[in-house]
Design a protein around this motif. Structure first.
Motif, PDB file in Angstrom:
ATOM      1  N   LEU A 150      -0.066  72.660  33.937  1.00 30.58           N
ATOM      2  CA  LEU A 150       0.528  71.974  35.091  1.00 30.58           C
ATOM      3  C   LEU A 150       0.323  70.464  34.995  1.00 30.58           C
ATOM      4  O   LEU A 150       1.182  69.690  35.423  1.00 30.58           O
ATOM      5  N   TYR A 151      -0.826  70.052  34.433  1.00 27.50           N
ATOM      6  CA  TYR A 151      -1.016  68.620  34.172  1.00 27.50           C
ATOM      7  C   TYR A 151       0.077  68.116  33.214  1.00 27.50           C
ATOM      8  O   TYR A 151       0.663  67.042  33.418  1.00 27.50           O
ATOM      9  N   GLY A 152       0.330  68.900  32.183  1.00 27.35           N
ATOM     10  CA  GLY A 152       1.378  68.520  31.238  1.00 27.35           C
ATOM     11  C   GLY A 152       2.746  68.473  31.906  1.00 27.35           C
ATOM     12  O   GLY A 152       3.561  67.580  31.625  1.00 27.35           O
ATOM     13  N   PHE A 153       2.997  69.432  32.789  1.00 28.01           N
ATOM     14  CA  PHE A 153       4.265  69.471  33.524  1.00 28.01           C
ATOM     15  C   PHE A 153       4.415  68.213  34.381  1.00 28.01           C
ATOM     16  O   PHE A 153       5.479  67.583  34.423  1.00 28.01           O
ATOM     17  N   MET A 154       3.338  67.816  35.049  1.00 24.06           N
ATOM     18  CA  MET A 154       3.377  66.604  35.865  1.00 24.06           C
ATOM     19  C   MET A 154       3.661  65.378  34.994  1.00 24.06           C
ATOM     20  O   MET A 154       4.464  64.509  35.349  1.00 24.06           O
ATOM     21  N   LEU A 155       3.013  65.310  33.831  1.00 24.39           N
ATOM     22  CA  LEU A 155       3.270  64.193  32.914  1.00 24.39           C
ATOM     23  C   LEU A 155       4.733  64.183  32.465  1.00 24.39           C
ATOM     24  O   LEU A 155       5.362  63.119  32.387  1.00 24.39           O
ATOM     25  N   ALA A 156       5.279  65.355  32.176  1.00 28.70           N
ATOM     26  CA  ALA A 156       6.678  65.432  31.741  1.00 28.70           C
ATOM     27  C   ALA A 156       7.613  64.940  32.844  1.00 28.70           C
ATOM     28  O   ALA A 156       8.598  64.235  32.573  1.00 28.70           O
ATOM     29  N   LEU A 157       7.321  65.300  34.083  1.00 31.84           N
ATOM     30  CA  LEU A 157       8.136  64.827  35.207  1.00 31.84           C
ATOM     31  C   LEU A 157       8.068  63.309  35.352  1.00 31.84           C
ATOM     32  O   LEU A 157       9.078  62.649  35.591  1.00 31.84           O
ATOM     33  N   LEU A 158       6.860  62.772  35.194  1.00 32.30           N
ATOM     34  CA  LEU A 158       6.695  61.331  35.349  1.00 32.30           C
ATOM     35  C   LEU A 158       7.332  60.559  34.198  1.00 32.30           C
ATOM     36  O   LEU A 158       8.018  59.550  34.411  1.00 32.30           O
ATOM     37  N   LEU A 159       7.127  61.034  32.978  1.00 31.48           N
ATOM     38  CA  LEU A 159       7.655  60.329  31.808  1.00 31.48           C
ATOM     39  C   LEU A 159       9.176  60.413  31.736  1.00 31.48           C
ATOM     40  O   LEU A 159       9.831  59.488  31.249  1.00 31.48           O
ATOM     41  N   SER A 160       9.744  61.516  32.207  1.00 28.82           N
ATOM     42  CA  SER A 160      11.201  61.662  32.210  1.00 28.82           C
ATOM     43  C   SER A 160      11.852  60.955  33.389  1.00 28.82           C
ATOM     44  O   SER A 160      13.075  60.917  33.495  1.00 28.82           O
ATOM     45  N   LYS A 161      11.012  60.425  34.278  1.00 26.18           N
ATOM     46  CA  LYS A 161      11.477  59.757  35.510  1.00 26.18           C
ATOM     47  C   LYS A 161      12.281  60.694  36.403  1.00 26.18           C
ATOM     48  O   LYS A 161      13.130  60.267  37.193  1.00 26.18           O
ATOM     49  N   LYS A 162      11.998  61.999  36.246  1.00 28.93           N
ATOM     50  CA  LYS A 162      12.636  62.972  37.124  1.00 28.93           C
ATOM     51  C   LYS A 162      12.035  62.901  38.521  1.00 28.93           C
ATOM     52  O   LYS A 162      12.692  63.238  39.501  1.00 28.93           O
ATOM     53  N   MET A 163      10.792  62.491  38.599  1.00 35.17           N
ATOM     54  CA  MET A 163      10.142  62.322  39.892  1.00 35.17           C
ATOM     55  C   MET A 163      10.423  60.906  40.387  1.00 35.17           C
ATOM     56  O   MET A 163      10.100  59.933  39.726  1.00 35.17           O
ATOM     57  N   VAL A 164      11.063  60.831  41.541  1.00 39.73           N
ATOM     58  CA  VAL A 164      11.489  59.536  42.072  1.00 39.73           C
ATOM     59  C   VAL A 164      10.292  58.794  42.646  1.00 39.73           C
ATOM     60  O   VAL A 164       9.751  59.148  43.695  1.00 39.73           O
ATOM     61  N   LEU A 165       9.866  57.738  41.958  1.00 38.74           N
ATOM     62  CA  LEU A 165       8.762  56.889  42.409  1.00 38.74           C
ATOM     63  C   LEU A 165       9.088  55.455  42.015  1.00 38.74           C
ATOM     64  O   LEU A 165       9.818  55.226  41.042  1.00 38.74           O
ATOM     65  N   ASP A 166       8.563  54.506  42.777  1.00 40.26           N
ATOM     66  CA  ASP A 166       8.745  53.134  42.327  1.00 40.26           C
ATOM     67  C   ASP A 166       7.810  52.870  41.144  1.00 40.26           C
ATOM     68  O   ASP A 166       6.955  53.687  40.810  1.00 40.26           O
ATOM     69  N   LYS A 167       7.988  51.712  40.508  1.00 39.73           N
ATOM     70  CA  LYS A 167       7.279  51.423  39.255  1.00 39.73           C
ATOM     71  C   LYS A 167       5.762  51.498  39.434  1.00 39.73           C
ATOM     72  O   LYS A 167       5.056  52.062  38.598  1.00 39.73           O
TER      73      LYS A 167
END
Length: 284
Positions: free
Chosen positions: A209-226
């Motif tokens: 799940l940590y890896g999944f979270m990293l994949a979401l963040l690195l792919s910018k699939k998770m909408v967050l500001d910089k």
């Protein structure tokens, strides 16, 4: 007419007839305020006009009853153990892990320090058994823990990380990544430890799940500001590294952690993200 002071006004109107006082009180707007007030006061003293009732004090504002510790614990327990959208997969996984531990303890296994034989009986990943006709141990070992402390630490991690993910990706994607990462962790363990190992616990799946979270963040699939993205990446990276470093000491299977992490980051996580099509994961 001397009404320069309240005492003078009272003395003056004490000598006036009732009809004059009633007239003055009824037409008080035509005279200075002190005249009307003194006339009414004298009429009240004579009992011809009832005194104005004292205002009823407003009841003190009622405060909402504060929640007792018992109520807070019940709400926390419901959030932890009772599946309710949008949180379904994480409570179910926690329930299953806790249930297995309770059944183990109920059968006589030590709650804090079970033996290797006892863990094997309940489905731990024992190389000599897993590789010789009992491959189901690759999965069952994910729900077997070596004591209450082991269980508690893993369930806290699953709860905190899992809820943050499940709200954003849904229960089925989270469950798929969790189980795939757990399987990868178990396979990495029996592959690496050629001399044999007896491995238990959900930590490999949690690392997925940590890896999944990293994949979401690195792919910018998770909408967050910089800045939020950098902060979240830093937090996840810190948690991964701190757990891996702590795993260098003690009886901790870091190979399982790495196997689960790589599955969640490079395979299961990206596949789950692919199924999300053009959806973007909000930070709600």
């Amino acid at each position: 007419m001397d009404v320069s002071t309240p005492e003078a006004a009272a003395a003056h109107f004490a000598q006036r007839p009732d009809t004059e006082l009633l007239y003055l009180a009824r037409h008080a707007s035509r005279y200075p305020p002190a005249v009307g007030a003194a006339a009414v006061a004298e009429l009240q003293r004579r009992g011809l006009v009832p005194e104005a009732p004292a205002p009823i004090p407003a009841p003190p504002p009622t405060e909402a009853p504060s929640e007792t510790w018992g109520q807070l614990l019940r709400q926390l327990g419901k959030g932890l153990f009772w599946p309710s959208p949008p949180y379904v997969a994480v409570p179910l996984l926690i329930d299953l892990n806790v249930l297995v531990w309770l059944l183990m303890v109920g059968s006589g296994v030590s709650a804090t320090d079970p033996t290797g034989r006892e863990l094997a009986t309940w489905g731990s990943n024992v190389s000599s058994l897993t590789l010789h006709g009992q491959p189901w141990r690759l999965f069952t070992s994910l729900f077997v823990h070596g004591g209450a402390t082991h269980l508690l630490l893993n369930m806290i991690s699953l709860w905190l990380l899992g809820l943050m993910l499940e709200q954003r990706v849904g229960p089925w994607r989270l469950l798929a990544v969790y189980l795939a990462s757990g399987l990868a962790a178990s396979l990495a363990t029996v592959w690496y430890h050629t001399g044999g190992i007896n491995s238990t616990g959900a930590s490999g799946a949690i690392f997925g799940l940590y890896g999944f979270m990293l994949a979401l963040l690195l792919s910018k699939k998770m909408v967050l500001d910089k800045f939020d993205r950098r902060a979240m990446l830093g937090l996840v990276a810190y948690l991964i590294l701190s757990n891996l470093i702590s795993g260098l000491t003690g009886n901790i299977d870091n190979i399982a952690h790495l196997g689960g992490l790589l599955m969640g980051l490079l395979v299961a996580g990206p596949l789950a993200i692919f199924t999300m099509s053009n959806e973007q994961v909000g930070n709600e």
